[in-house]
Write an enzyme that holds these catalytic residues in place. Sequence first.
Site, PDB file in Angstrom:
ATOM      1  N   GLU A   1       0.830  -1.377  -0.244  1.00  0.00           N
ATOM      2  CA  GLU A   1      -0.127   0.013  -0.008  1.00  0.00           C
ATOM      3  C   GLU A   1       0.699   1.112   0.018  1.00  0.00           C
ATOM      4  O   GLU A   1       0.462   2.416   0.688  1.00  0.00           O
ATOM      5  CB  GLU A   1      -1.040  -0.005   1.259  1.00  0.00           C
ATOM      6  CG  GLU A   1      -2.059  -0.629   1.109  1.00  0.00           C
ATOM      7  CD  GLU A   1      -2.787  -0.390  -0.255  1.00  0.00           C
ATOM      8  OE1 GLU A   1      -2.710   0.521  -0.914  1.00  0.00           O
ATOM      9  OE2 GLU A   1      -3.084  -1.616  -0.984  1.00  0.00           O
TER      10      GLU A   1
HETATM   11  C1  LIG Z   1       2.740  -9.714   0.078  1.00  0.00           C
HETATM   12  C2  LIG Z   1       2.632  -8.657  -0.760  1.00  0.00           C
HETATM   13  C3  LIG Z   1       1.478  -8.205  -1.295  1.00  0.00           C
HETATM   14  C4  LIG Z   1       1.264  -7.307  -2.371  1.00  0.00           C
HETATM   15  N1  LIG Z   1       0.064  -7.080  -2.670  1.00  0.00           N
HETATM   16  C5  LIG Z   1      -0.138  -6.149  -3.923  1.00  0.00           C
HETATM   17  C6  LIG Z   1      -1.301  -6.226  -4.412  1.00  0.00           C
HETATM   18  O1  LIG Z   1      -2.399  -6.737  -3.800  1.00  0.00           O
HETATM   19  N2  LIG Z   1      -1.680  -5.300  -5.628  1.00  0.00           N
HETATM   20  C7  LIG Z   1      -0.541  -4.532  -5.998  1.00  0.00           C
HETATM   21  O2  LIG Z   1      -0.656  -3.804  -7.035  1.00  0.00           O
HETATM   22  N3  LIG Z   1       0.708  -4.720  -5.262  1.00  0.00           N
HETATM   23  C8  LIG Z   1       0.833  -5.352  -4.298  1.00  0.00           C
HETATM   24  N4  LIG Z   1       2.001  -5.451  -3.554  1.00  0.00           N
HETATM   25  C9  LIG Z   1       3.051  -4.731  -4.121  1.00  0.00           C
HETATM   26  C10 LIG Z   1       3.679  -3.733  -3.330  1.00  0.00           C
HETATM   27  O3  LIG Z   1       2.592  -2.667  -3.298  1.00  0.00           O
HETATM   28  C11 LIG Z   1       4.897  -2.850  -3.735  1.00  0.00           C
HETATM   29  O4  LIG Z   1       5.851  -4.119  -3.337  1.00  0.00           O
HETATM   30  C12 LIG Z   1       5.247  -1.815  -2.954  1.00  0.00           C
HETATM   31  O5  LIG Z   1       4.393  -0.699  -3.430  1.00  0.00           O
HETATM   32  C13 LIG Z   1       6.644  -1.304  -3.210  1.00  0.00           C
HETATM   33  O6  LIG Z   1       7.036  -1.564  -4.446  1.00  0.00           O
HETATM   34  P1  LIG Z   1       8.501  -2.378  -5.244  1.00  0.00           P
HETATM   35  O7  LIG Z   1       8.409  -3.672  -4.324  1.00  0.00           O
HETATM   36  O8  LIG Z   1       8.698  -2.447  -6.657  1.00  0.00           O
HETATM   37  O9  LIG Z   1       9.579  -1.619  -4.317  1.00  0.00           O
HETATM   38  P2  LIG Z   1      10.272  -0.356  -5.308  1.00  0.00           P
HETATM   39  O10 LIG Z   1       9.294   0.414  -5.757  1.00  0.00           O
HETATM   40  O11 LIG Z   1      11.684  -1.005  -6.006  1.00  0.00           O
HETATM   41  O12 LIG Z   1      10.848   0.332  -3.843  1.00  0.00           O
HETATM   42  C14 LIG Z   1      12.086  -0.222  -2.880  1.00  0.00           C
HETATM   43  C15 LIG Z   1      12.297   0.896  -1.894  1.00  0.00           C
HETATM   44  O13 LIG Z   1      12.627   2.237  -2.412  1.00  0.00           O
HETATM   45  C16 LIG Z   1      11.841   3.237  -2.074  1.00  0.00           C
HETATM   46  N5  LIG Z   1      11.586   4.098  -3.260  1.00  0.00           N
HETATM   47  C17 LIG Z   1      11.289   3.809  -4.274  1.00  0.00           C
HETATM   48  N6  LIG Z   1      11.160   4.914  -5.175  1.00  0.00           N
HETATM   49  C18 LIG Z   1      11.106   5.727  -4.333  1.00  0.00           C
HETATM   50  C19 LIG Z   1      11.303   7.299  -4.422  1.00  0.00           C
HETATM   51  N7  LIG Z   1      10.877   7.869  -5.405  1.00  0.00           N
HETATM   52  N8  LIG Z   1      11.480   8.074  -3.535  1.00  0.00           N
HETATM   53  C20 LIG Z   1      11.803   7.849  -2.316  1.00  0.00           C
HETATM   54  N9  LIG Z   1      12.126   6.154  -2.072  1.00  0.00           N
HETATM   55  C21 LIG Z   1      11.611   5.374  -2.994  1.00  0.00           C
HETATM   56  C22 LIG Z   1      10.774   2.690  -1.627  1.00  0.00           C
HETATM   57  O14 LIG Z   1      10.046   3.056  -0.313  1.00  0.00           O
HETATM   58  C23 LIG Z   1      11.371   1.183  -0.991  1.00  0.00           C
HETATM   59  O15 LIG Z   1      11.702   1.279   0.446  1.00  0.00           O
HETATM   60  C24 LIG Z   1       2.313  -6.659  -2.554  1.00  0.00           C
HETATM   61  C25 LIG Z   1       3.590  -6.627  -2.285  1.00  0.00           C
HETATM   62  C26 LIG Z   1       3.816  -7.561  -1.253  1.00  0.00           C
HETATM   63  C27 LIG Z   1       5.277  -7.859  -1.016  1.00  0.00           C
END
Ligand SMILES: Cc1cc2nc3c(=O)[nH]c(=O)nc-3n(C[C@H](O)[C@H](O)[C@H](O)COP(=O)(O)OP(=O)(O)OC[C@H]3O[C@@H](n4cnc5c(N)ncnc54)[C@H](O)[C@@H]3O)c2cc1C
Length: 612
Positions: A442
């Site tokens: 989220e």
């Molecule tokens: C168990 C689980 C259930 C999930 N369920 C859903 C679902 O139902 N639907 C769905 O759509 N998604 C879902 N997700 C996805 C989840 O919302 C994402 O994992 C999350 O939004 C982060 O994206 P990412 O994993 O690509 O991390 P990244 O975007 O790669 O981020 C990695 C780190 O970098 C930081 N970061 C990235 N960009 C920036 C920026 N511009 N400025 C500062 N910091 C930054 C982030 O805060 C984070 O700490 C789920 C994930 C998990 C693990």
Amino acid sequence: MGHFRVDLRDIKFVMFEQCRLQDLLGRGPFAAYDRDTMSMMIDEAERFAREVLAPLNEASDRVGATFSDGKVTMPEGFKEAFRSYGEAGWISLAGDPEYGGMGAPVMLEAATGELFEVGCLSFNLTRLLSSGAANLIRSFGTDEQKQTYMGRMYSGQWTGTMCLTEAGAGTDVGASRATATPEGDHYLIEGEKVFITSGEHDLAENIIHAVLARIPGSPEGTRGLSLFIVPKFRCDSAGTLGEANNVHALRIEEKMGIHGSPTCVMGYGQDGPCHGYLLGEQGGGMKQMFQMMNEARLMVGMEGAAIGNAAYLQAKAYSAERIQGRDATRRKEGRVAIIEHPDVRRMLLWQKSHAEGIRALGYYTALLVDRAHVLEAEGDAEGAAAAHSIVGVLTPIIKAYGSDIGFLVADSALQCHGGYGYTSEYPAEQFVRDVRISRIYEGANGIQALDLVGRKLGLNGGADARLCLEALGAMAAEARDAGLGEIADAVAAALASVARVATGFGAAEDRLQPLLGAYGFLELMGQAAVGALLAQQAVLATKALLEISESRGIEAADEAALRKLAQDDDETAFYWGKVMNARFFSAHVLSLCPARAEQLLSTDRSVMDVVF
Ligand SMILES: Cc1cc2nc3c(=O)[nH]c(=O)nc-3n(C[C@H](O)[C@H](O)[C@H](O)COP(=O)(O)OP(=O)(O)OC[C@H]3O[C@@H](n4cnc5c(N)ncnc54)[C@H](O)[C@@H]3O)c2cc1C
């Protein structure tokens, strides 16, 4: 007694004594509800969570959801439990009554959700997504879409998902590549989404995916994203199921926790045409999706409150039984339970004050959502807008501070168990693993902080944030009027620290300063908000203790006598605990806020200067 421990006394205290939900009942959308009904529903949710969900929790963690030949099999017992869950109306609790929802306050949804999450967190996620996706259709769907989907999703006959994330588009949702090409009365959806919670399972006969995709020719970034209803099985407007729609789970993730929740990689249109139906406006997908995300952010913050409180209660029970060492104060003979040791007591009161504090913050936010609904119905647009404004500011705080604290409380609770906490003999380690995700999904917590500082602080020229601080400041004033001067001073100083940093960020010449300090600012504001709510609880508790003192013939100022009484009397212990929460939080957390403000406004740039 297993992992299921909840404090119904505190849940009802926050709902009715602190937030006074009953003042909104019998009015507008809540005309059919009164306090007794609410209270009975909480009792019933507790029974369901304890008898039906809690027995599933440990096995669902050990075995988890499994994947084979494109199909997901949910842990044993989930299917039957989900059927009774839907039949009892728990999925549609705050849903629109016109489509079969129960139209209950969001605060009731938050409170019952907390109980279900303690029962089995991974089970509860399908509900969260189903009601959220159905609410999206309610807000943006055509009449036909509402008739076709909402009632079935509210009842659990069908379930819902939210599909934003792609391998190359996580936080950066605007980088999504999934496409939607117009074809007759529908669109052809193509692409892959990752991490989709409950994307595939065997709990229901159809799954309704809310998918963000780009219509060819749309602009780059989030402005070019539209929202589509993509069913697993196509259906007619009467809901009769037709052909499979070429939506497939390609695999499920092996995760650290919530093993009972299938996290799916989903393929759309890879083996044949996948039909999607535009929901709302073309290009308005991201804006619309924010409705579901904001609802979910409150509930994810509440996951922290749910697991944090359960973990604390478990740690307290263990600490009262585990015998190690002797009493440092020499008041007790022989070896004693670890709950007598100052350092264990420090951990437990840290857990209790924080866990109960974030529960109060979550319910208070929900109360404002409910108040806005009532005032809108009564034609008080200004009052409703004020409530909405405060909710907007508090949403990233409850999501991020709530989930951070929930995890830290669970971690501290594990520590109370010593080595046994690290083993699967006790539920402490599952709590830690399960609640860890709440800080990530989220919108990762760092992103919540950027939303607070980069967007929410500046909304309406800063008026929304000021309204929020004023509402919290009124709680400090109540504490002062009630004679709780030290607590009131600590809350007021914390709120002044928040205002000081906000002003400093606004005036900063270096535009990196607010970015560098955003996370710390969110924590600071979370602490100030929780401090204010704990102070408000202490005011109520002080009044209650005064009445207890009078009825027992104890001098009002005789704290030693009250503390003694608290050892044998649950009501006294409850209120005494509330006063201790506020004192502890003021002395150990709020006291550091002015220094934190100083640090957030410092000119240190090592974070940017370091070479990694
Ligand atoms: C168990 C689980 C259930 C999930 N369920 C859903 C679902 O139902 N639907 C769905 O759509 N998604 C879902 N997700 C996805 C989840 O919302 C994402 O994992 C999350 O939004 C982060 O994206 P990412 O994993 O690509 O991390 P990244 O975007 O790669 O981020 C990695 C780190 O970098 C930081 N970061 C990235 N960009 C920036 C920026 N511009 N400025 C500062 N910091 C930054 C982030 O805060 C984070 O700490 C789920 C994930 C998990 C693990």
